[in-house]
Write an enzyme that holds these catalytic residues in place. Structure first.
Site: not given
Length: 145
Positions: A98, A65
């Protein structure tokens, strides 16, 4: 890899360029819209992208966006989606390694095409580290409030 990509009107040009680039690299890309630059609401497209991830019809997602913020919030409403807003390759790498991010978000007004490609390249090339990170990712999927 099966990749779903979605945007709002502010990122339509970036979405089209990235979808073409990904197809050229051999990926199966589902463009979830929009199809024109007419004003749309980013949550609608973030929800569509998250639904594709949740259904397993896409392995990874790219949400775009103007800033990347709004659509990332929308994607993350679905517990099956782990969307990270990234602006350079290290954040894309760490989001995968992670956090087992399966979607990245970027802001078309904030990132250039080459940096967006570098982020996507890092995102797609990085495996989840598992191990100590797994329990944390599990908590993202099953929050305890």
């Amino acid at each position: 890899m099966r990749i779903a990509i979605a945007s709002d009107h502010a990122a339509i040009d970036l979405k089209a360029a990235l979808a073409d680039w990904l197809r050229g690299a051999g990926h199966d890309v589902a463009d979830l819209g929009p199809d024109s630059a007419a004003s749309v609401d980013y949550p609608d497209y973030g929800y569509k992208l998250a639904a594709a991830i949740a259904a397993g019809s896409a392995e990874r997602g790219i949400a775009l966006c103007g800033s990347g913020i709004g659509i990332s919030i929308a994607v993350n409403r679905n517990p099956a989606a782990r969307c990270a807003l990234v602006s350079e390759p290290l954040s894309a790498t760490l989001a995968r390694e992670h956090n087992d991010a399966n979607v990245i978000a970027m802001g078309a007004r904030l990132i250039g095409i080459e940096m967006a490609k570098a982020c996507i390249t890092a995102f797609l090339a990085t495996e989840f580290g598992g191990d100590r990170h797994q329990r944390r990712v599990d908590k993202l999927t099953q929050p305890t409030f």
